[in-house]
Design an enzyme around this catalytic site. Structure first.
Site, PDB file in Angstrom:
ATOM      1  N   GLU A 159       8.511   4.824  16.563  1.00  0.00           N
ATOM      2  CA  GLU A 159       9.570   5.757  16.143  1.00  0.00           C
ATOM      3  C   GLU A 159      10.438   6.290  17.282  1.00  0.00           C
ATOM      4  OE1 GLU A 159       7.618   8.809  13.881  1.00  0.00           O
ATOM      5  OE2 GLU A 159       6.787   7.386  12.443  1.00  0.00           O
ATOM      6  N   GLU A 275       2.832   0.455   7.201  1.00  0.00           N
ATOM      7  CA  GLU A 275       2.354   1.736   6.658  1.00  0.00           C
ATOM      8  C   GLU A 275       2.855   1.928   5.227  1.00  0.00           C
ATOM      9  OE1 GLU A 275       3.275   4.951   9.368  1.00  0.00           O
ATOM     10  OE2 GLU A 275       2.919   3.693  11.122  1.00  0.00           O
ATOM     11  N   SER A 625       2.442  -4.461 -40.815  1.00  0.00           N
ATOM     12  CA  SER A 625       1.743  -3.475 -39.994  1.00  0.00           C
ATOM     13  C   SER A 625       1.197  -2.344 -40.870  1.00  0.00           C
ATOM     14  CB  SER A 625       2.680  -2.960 -38.900  1.00  0.00           C
ATOM     15  OG  SER A 625       1.942  -2.281 -37.912  1.00  0.00           O
TER      16      SER A 625
END
Ligand code: XIL
Length: 721
Positions: A159, A275, A625
Site C-alpha cells: 500500500e 486479500e 399446482s
C-alpha cells in the site's frame, strides 16, 4: 386418509431442491481441488484457525496457500528494536510445514502495523533515510531468512500508492505515493526499491510482490502500473503484483477488473489476488476505517448481489488463469472477518458452513465461461406496445433493461443460472441498467419482477401477469413447439368472457370467472357443450389461464384442427381457501371452502347461464399446482360432480383413494424438471387398477407455464371423448 398435505407441489419441489443444493454443497470437493487447473486457493489465518481442530480441518480441505492475517507483520514480530516475537508467526509456519501448505509472506513493509520505532531516534525525531534503510534491511533479512524454507512469496511492500483523484495536469505531474512516514523521510520512492533489493538478497528464490488495494480503480491502477513498470525497468526485483481484492457487492465492475488484470500482466509474470472479501456495504478497499454493518441482517438482495459479484469475479479470474497464480480469501469464516461478521463477506459463515456463495464459486460450468451470446435479441412477446425490453435471443438468453438513473442496484428475479436466484443488472453509461441471464432460460413463459434498491416493481417494459399473489412482469422464450399456442388468423376464434356469480361462502359477494366458449357457440340454441373447470396455481387468479396460460387460443387451435371436441372452459379465482404458501393445510378445508364455491355456486351458475351438458359425464375438473391439489381434494370429496380429472404439476391420484369409483378419464402431468418418475409410477398404478389414466411429461420445462400450456393441449384432446 392423510389430512394435512403441503400446499403446493411447487413448494415441495422448492424445498427438495434446497435440500439437494445443501447436500450437493456438502459433497463438493475443496476449493483447492475445484480450482486445481486454474490457480492456488489461499486463506488468511489467525491463531484460532490453526489451533482449533475443526478449523484446521477446514483449512486443509479447502486451501493450498496460507497468509498470516497479522502475525508476520512488522509490528507483530519486531515490536521494539532488538526485540523479536516469533511465537505466533512460527505457529502458522509450522502448520504450513506440517500440512504441506504453501505460505505467502505478509508483509515486510507497510505504513500501518509497522515497527514505528524504525522511523524515530531516541528523541522522537525522524531518522535519516540511511538509518531507516539500515533498520529495514536488518528487519527484512531476519524475517525472510527465518521463513525461507516455507515462504514462497513475500508482499514486500504494501500500500505505498495513494488513493484519490489524479492531480489535474495544470497542477503538475500526478503524485502517486502515499504521504507515509517512509515518504516523509525519503522524499521519493527509494524506500520501496530498497525493500525489494533487501528481500531479493535475503532469498533469491522467493517471489517478491508489490501489494495494494483499490487496485482495479482505473486511476490507482495506472499509478501502480507506472510505478512497477518504471522500477522493473530500473532493475528493482519485483516479480508480481498483489491485487488485494477488498471488494463490495456493487463493484468493481467486470470491465475494471479485466482491465487491471490485463494491464498488470503486461509488466509482471505473477498476479495474486491476495486479500479477497466482498462486503455488503458500499465501502471498498483496505482502509482500516469502515462500517461493520453491525446488527443489520443481510437482505436477500444483498446476498444475491454478493453471489453475483463472486460469480462474476471468478468467471473473470478463470478466464485470465494464465495470469493469476493464487487467490487468497481474507479470513476463513464470516466470524473471523476483519470487516465484521455482519458484513457477511466470505464463502463460509460464522459456523464455518459453506454458504450459497461458496456453491456459486465452486459449481461453475466451464462451458458457460466460454459461452458466446448471440447479439440477435428481439423484444419479448410480453412487451407492452412501443417497449423494447425485456428481450430474448435465439439461444434463449433474456436481456433486461430499465431506466433508473439514481438507483444503487437493480435485480431481475428471473434467470437462475449458476445457482443464483436472479439476474443482476449493471449501470450503463446512459444511466440505464442492463443485464443478461447467465444461461439460456427454459422455453416458455417466466414471471419476474425487478428489485430497484429493494423496492419490488413490475418492469415497465412488460405487460402485467397475475402470479405470486400480485401482478408481475413476464418474459416469453419462444418454444420450438409454439405453433400449438400461436394466434392464428386462418381459423375462427371462440370467446373468453368474464362473468360475476353470486357467492355466499365467506360472506355475500360476487365472484369472478372467465368462461371460454368455442367458435360458433350460441348460434344453435339447442347445442349443448361439456365443461372443463380449470384452476390456476397458488398466488394466481382467474386471469392466469386465459392470459399467460393462453387457454382460449390453445382450445381454438385444437378445435379448428379437429383434435379436440368443442367444450366450454371455466376459470375462476381459487384462492378462496385460507391457505398460506409453504404452510401445511387441511385438504378437507379446501373442499369445504373453495369446493363449495365451485360445486354449489359456480357449477349451477354456469349450467343455468350457458348451454352446458349438465351432468357428471360432461364435466371435468383440472388444475395446475395448487389448482391440482384443489382438483384432487374436491374430486375426491364430491364424487358425483366431475367425470374426468386432471392434475398438472399438483400431485397424483392413487387407486386406493379413488376406491374403485367410476372415472371417465384421469390426466396427470408435470415438467421433466419436476418429478416425472412419480407421474409415470402413479399412472402405471392407476392403469393397473383399471383406470383410464394418462401421464404426460413436458420435456425441458419445470414448474412453469409451458408445462401447463402443453398439458392443456394434451389433456383437451382426450376429454369428453
Ligand atoms: C488487517 C487485518 O485483517 C486486521 O486484523 C488488522 O486489524 C488490520 O489489518 N490490507 C492488508 C491487510 O494488507 O494486512 C489488512 O489486514 C487489511 C488491509
Amino acid at each position: 386418509m392423510r389430512k394435512v398435505v403441503l400446499i403446493a407441489m411447487s413448494m415441495a419441489a422448492m424445498v427438495a431442491s434446497a435440500q439437494n443444493r445443501q447436500q450437493q454443497t456438502e459433497e463438493l470437493p475443496g476449493l483447492k481441488e475445484t480450482y486445481a487447473e486454474y490457480f492456488m486457493m489461499g486463506v488468511a489465518v489467525n491463531q484460532r484457525n490453526v489451533t482449533d481442530e475443526e478449523q484446521q480441518a477446514l483449512v486443509k480441505r479447502e486451501f493450498n496457500s496460507i497468509t498470516a492475517e497479522n502475525d508476520m507483520k512488522p509490528i507483530s514480530v519486531h515490536p521494539e528494536e532488538g526485540k523479536w516475537t516469533w511465537e505466533k508467526a512460527d505457529r502458522i509456519a509450522d502448520f504450513c510445514r506440517q500440512n504441506g501448505i504453501k505460505l505467502r509472506g505478509h508483509n515486510l513493509m507497510w505504513h500501518s502495523q509497522m515497527c514505528d520505532w524504525m522511523f524515530y531516534d531516541s528523541k522522537h525525531n525522524l531518522v535519516t533515510k540511511e538509518v531507516l534503510f539500515k533498520r529495514m534491511k536488518e528487519h527484512i533479512t531476519t524475517v525472510v531468512n527465518r521463513y525461507k524454507d516455507i515462504v514462497y512469496c513475500w508482499d514486500v511492500f504494501n500500500e505505498a500508492i495513494t488513493d484519490g483523484p489524479r492531480r489535474p495536469a495544470a497542477m503538475g505531474p500526478d503524485q502517486p505515493l502515499r504521504e507515509s512516514t517512509f515518504y516523509k523521510i525519503c522524499g521519493n520512492d527509494e524506500f520501496i526499491r530498497k525493500a525489494f533489493e533487501y528481500a531479493r538478497e535475503a532469498d533469491p528464490k522467493a517471489l517478491l510482490f508489490y501489494n495494494d488495494y483499490n487496485e482495479c480503480d482505473p486511476v490507482k491502477c495506472d499509478r501502480i502500473y507506472n510505478m512497477v513498470k518504471e522500477m522493473k525497468a530500473a532493475g528493482v526485483p519485483i516479480d508480481g503484483i498483489g491485487m488485494q481484492g477488498h471488494y463490495n457487492i456493487y463493484g468493481p465492475s467486470e470491465a475494471d477488473i479485466e482491465a487491471a488484470l490485463t494491464k498488470y500482466a503486461e509488466i509482471v509474470d505473477h498476479i495474486h489476488i491476495t486479500e479477497l472479501d466482498i462486503r455488503v456495504n458500499q465501502e471498498m478497499g483496505g482502509q482500516l476505517r469502515f462500517s461493520r454493518n453491525e446488527g443489520n441482517a443481510v437482505t436477500g438482495d444483498q446476498r444475491l448481489l454478493q453471489e453475483a459479484q463472486y460469480a462474476m469475479l471468478f468467471r473473470v479470474l478463470r478466464k485470465h488463469a494464465d495470469k493469476v497464480d493464487c487467490v487468497t480469501f481474507w479470513n476463513l469464516g464470516d466470524g473471523d472477518s476483519w470487516l465484521g461478521v455482519d458484513n457477511n463477506p466470505l464463502l463460509f459463515d460464522k459456523d464455518y458452513k459453506r454458504k450459497n456463495a461458496y456453491r456459486v464459486v465452486s459449481r461453475f460450468n466451464p462451458a458457460i465461461d466460454n459461452a458466446v451470446i448471440k447479439e440477435d435479441f428481439v423484444p419479448s412477446a410480453t412487451c407492452q406496445p412501443r417497449q423494447n425490453y425485456p428481450q430474448v435471443n435465439s439461444q434463449g438468453y433474456v436481456r433486461f433493461r430499465v431506466e433508473a438513473p439514481q438507483a444503487r442496484y437493480v435485480i431481475a428475479s428471473a434467470g437462475h443460472g449458476g445457482g443464483m436466484g436472479g439476474t443482476v443488472l449493471h449501470r450503463q453509461d446512459d444511466g440505464s441498467w442492463m443485464g443478461t441471464t447467465l444461461i439460456p432460460e427454459d422455453e416458455g413463459f417466466h414471471y419476474y419482477t425487478l428489485s430497484i434498491d429493494g423496492a419490488t416493481v413490475i418492469d415497465p417494459g412488460t405487460n402485467s401477469y397475475y402470479g405470486g399473489a400480485r401482478w408481475m412482469g413476464g418474459v416469453e422464450v419462444p418454444a420450438h413447439d409454439q405453433a400449438f399456442y400461436a394466434e392464428r388468423t386462418d381459423i375462427e376464434h371462440g370467446n373468453v368472457q368474464k362473468v360475476l356469480f353470486p357467492s355466499k361462502v365467506n360472506g355475500d359477494q360476487l365472484r369472478p370467472a372467465y368462461v371460454y366458449t368455442p367458435a360458433g357457440y350460441g348460434k344453435d340454441k339447442k347445442k349443448r357443450y361439456p365443461v372443463l373447470y380449470l384452476q390456476h396455481g397458488w398466488g394466481e387468479n382467474e386471469t392466469t389461464w386465459p392470459v399467460q396460460g393462453k387457454a382460449g387460443i390453445i382450445m381454438d387451435n385444437l378445435i379448428a384442427d379437429g383434435k379436440a371436441l368443442p367444450f366450454i372452459v371455466v376459470m375462476t379465482y381459487g384462492m378462496t381457501n385460507d391457505v398460506v404458501f409453504g404452510r401445511p393445510f387441511d385438504r378437507n378445508k379446501i373442499s369445504e371452502d373453495f369446493g363449495r364455491v365451485l360445486v354449489d355456486e359456480l357449477v349451477p351458475y354456469i349450467d343455468s347461464h350457458f348451454q352446458t351438458l349438465a351432468d357428471k359425464k360432461h364435466r371435468a375438473m383440472a388444475g395446475l399446482s395448487m389448482g391440482g391439489m384443489e382438483t384432487h381434494a374436491i374430486t375426491l370429496a364430491r364424487p358425483d360432480v366431475f367425470g374426468s380429472y386432471g392434475i398438472l404439476s399438483g400431485g397424483l391420484y392413487t387407486p386406493e383413494e379413488l376406491g374403485g369409483r367410476k372415472v371417465d378419464y384421469i390426466f396427470i402431468s408435470c415438467g421433466s424438471k419436476e418429478y416425472p418418475d412419480r407421474v409415470t409410477t402413479a399412472v402405471d398404478a392407476l392403469k393397473a387398477a383399471g383406470y383410464n389414466a394418462e401421464g404426460y411429461v413436458s420435456e425441458g420445462t419445470a414448474h412453469e407455464f409451458l408445462t401447463w400450456r402443453r398439458s392443456l393441449y394434451q389433456m383437451a384432446q382426450k376429454l369428453f371423448k
